[in-house]
Design an enzyme around this catalytic site. Sequence first.
Site, PDB file in Angstrom:
ATOM      1  CG  HIS A   1      -1.829  -1.089   1.242  1.00  0.00           C
ATOM      2  ND1 HIS A   1      -3.025  -1.294   0.698  1.00  0.00           N
ATOM      3  CD2 HIS A   1      -1.579  -2.250   1.939  1.00  0.00           C
ATOM      4  CE1 HIS A   1      -3.535  -2.501   0.890  1.00  0.00           C
ATOM      5  NE2 HIS A   1      -2.799  -3.144   1.640  1.00  0.00           N
TER       6      HIS A   1
ATOM      7  CB  SER B   1      17.049  19.543 -15.972  1.00  0.00           C
ATOM      8  OG  SER B   1      16.283  20.887 -16.010  1.00  0.00           O
TER       9      SER B   1
ATOM     10  CE  LYS C   1      14.869  17.126 -11.572  1.00  0.00           C
ATOM     11  NZ  LYS C   1      14.468  16.114 -12.044  1.00  0.00           N
TER      12      LYS C   1
ATOM     13  CD  GLU D   1      11.202   9.694 -16.988  1.00  0.00           C
ATOM     14  OE1 GLU D   1      11.593  10.561 -18.067  1.00  0.00           O
ATOM     15  OE2 GLU D   1      11.433  10.404 -15.875  1.00  0.00           O
TER      16      GLU D   1
END
Length: 466
Positions: A189, A319, A325, A332
């Site tokens: 959960h 980035s 970053k 992805e």
Amino acid sequence: MTAATRTEQDAFGTVEIRSDRYWGAQTQRALGVFEIGEERFPAVLVRTFGLQKFAAARANVQCGVLAPVLASAIETAALELHEGLWDDHFPLTIWQTGSGTQTNMNANEVIANRANELLGRPLGTKAPVHPNDHVNASQSSNDSFPTVMHVAAAIEMTGRLRPALDELRSALAERSHAFASVVKIARTHLMDAVPMTMGQTFATFEHQISNALARADGALPRLLTIPQGGTAAGTGLNAPRDFDGFFCATLAEATGLAFAPNPHKFEGMAAHDALVEASGALNTIATSLLKIANDIRFLGSGPRCGLGELLIPDDGLTSSIMPGKRNPTIAEVLVQGCFEVIGNHQTITLAGASGNFELNVAKPVLIYNLLQSLRVIADSVRVFSRRLVCGIEVDRERLVKNVNQALLAVTALNPILGYDRVAQITATALEDRITPRAAAIALGFIDGDEYDRLVDPAVLARGGRL
């Protein structure tokens, strides 16, 4: 400057074609009819037509339908098509008649023109090799196109998807072994649960990919059963006896795959259940890969303010606004590929359900989406394995801290203290912001030495009862 053209004749009159193009009148007419979209069949399907026409020519010689000299020229041209020499001469999009007739005719015309050229004749003569009478002998688009669909899908399944999945399975197995003794806290959960190891996490991923391989293998036998020889409606009109057997024997020798004639060619032409089944396997595989990619993304989130339990390899990208970053770009990409496959399955399902009486009339869109699914999954899995999974490491310091702070390791004390007392320990630890060990001692339920003996996360990760 206008390119030079030649004039070709067909049953509907004359048509002008660029003189350097190997397609013929029917393909040129189709270009003017189907001015829709930009989606074109991938090279594997076009090149598979070369295999199909090669096997048909050889079978026609064995059946006495084609003169050896004509068959030899057709075979040479067909093999050139299979090797990719004529990819640029297939200009049609997938948006064409539902039987794929225009692409079959495109293949017939390119091969006929090239065969005639090999025999010393100019393009467009249709003699001595005719695209319909000779290249398409003993065939129809209605049995040839679904045969090409099966062959292309089987080639991609065995030669592209399966090796990629096997490579990923091996990479996951290696990481599972490397992390076998690294203890972490399970999450159910999305919340902290009991101890386990990072090795168990990666072993779970490995098992999913083992099942993915089994699913791909399970769909293959139906792909290897092909309807060639059914001609227009499944009866085999104009196909000689044993044509289908000779055809499959040649195809099997050329590909190393055990292609066999469909004993009920009506089924192979009117329904494409085997291709929908293959897409269903890919749909399930994509679902598995989504789970794996997302778990790795979240376990590696951070590096300072997320879970940060996994260290994701640097891909050298960053980035546009936040210097330095690092993002989980490879994961992805895999996630997006999985979305594409799952969406494609809906299209393939509808296309597979579009058989009317003796013919399915959504073949082009079905095979376009299936081949895209195979290609996207295979390629993204290969990149995911090589550029991410193989380089994953664990942040051991972060994991030790997480394990020491975890509340639910005390679940192991249930058989000794009882559920209610253990609940008191977790509630006290949470409220007072102390470790469960400190809470258990403060409540007087157990001393420190006994707690350390009984609540050893490495032991608890192996399961069982104290």
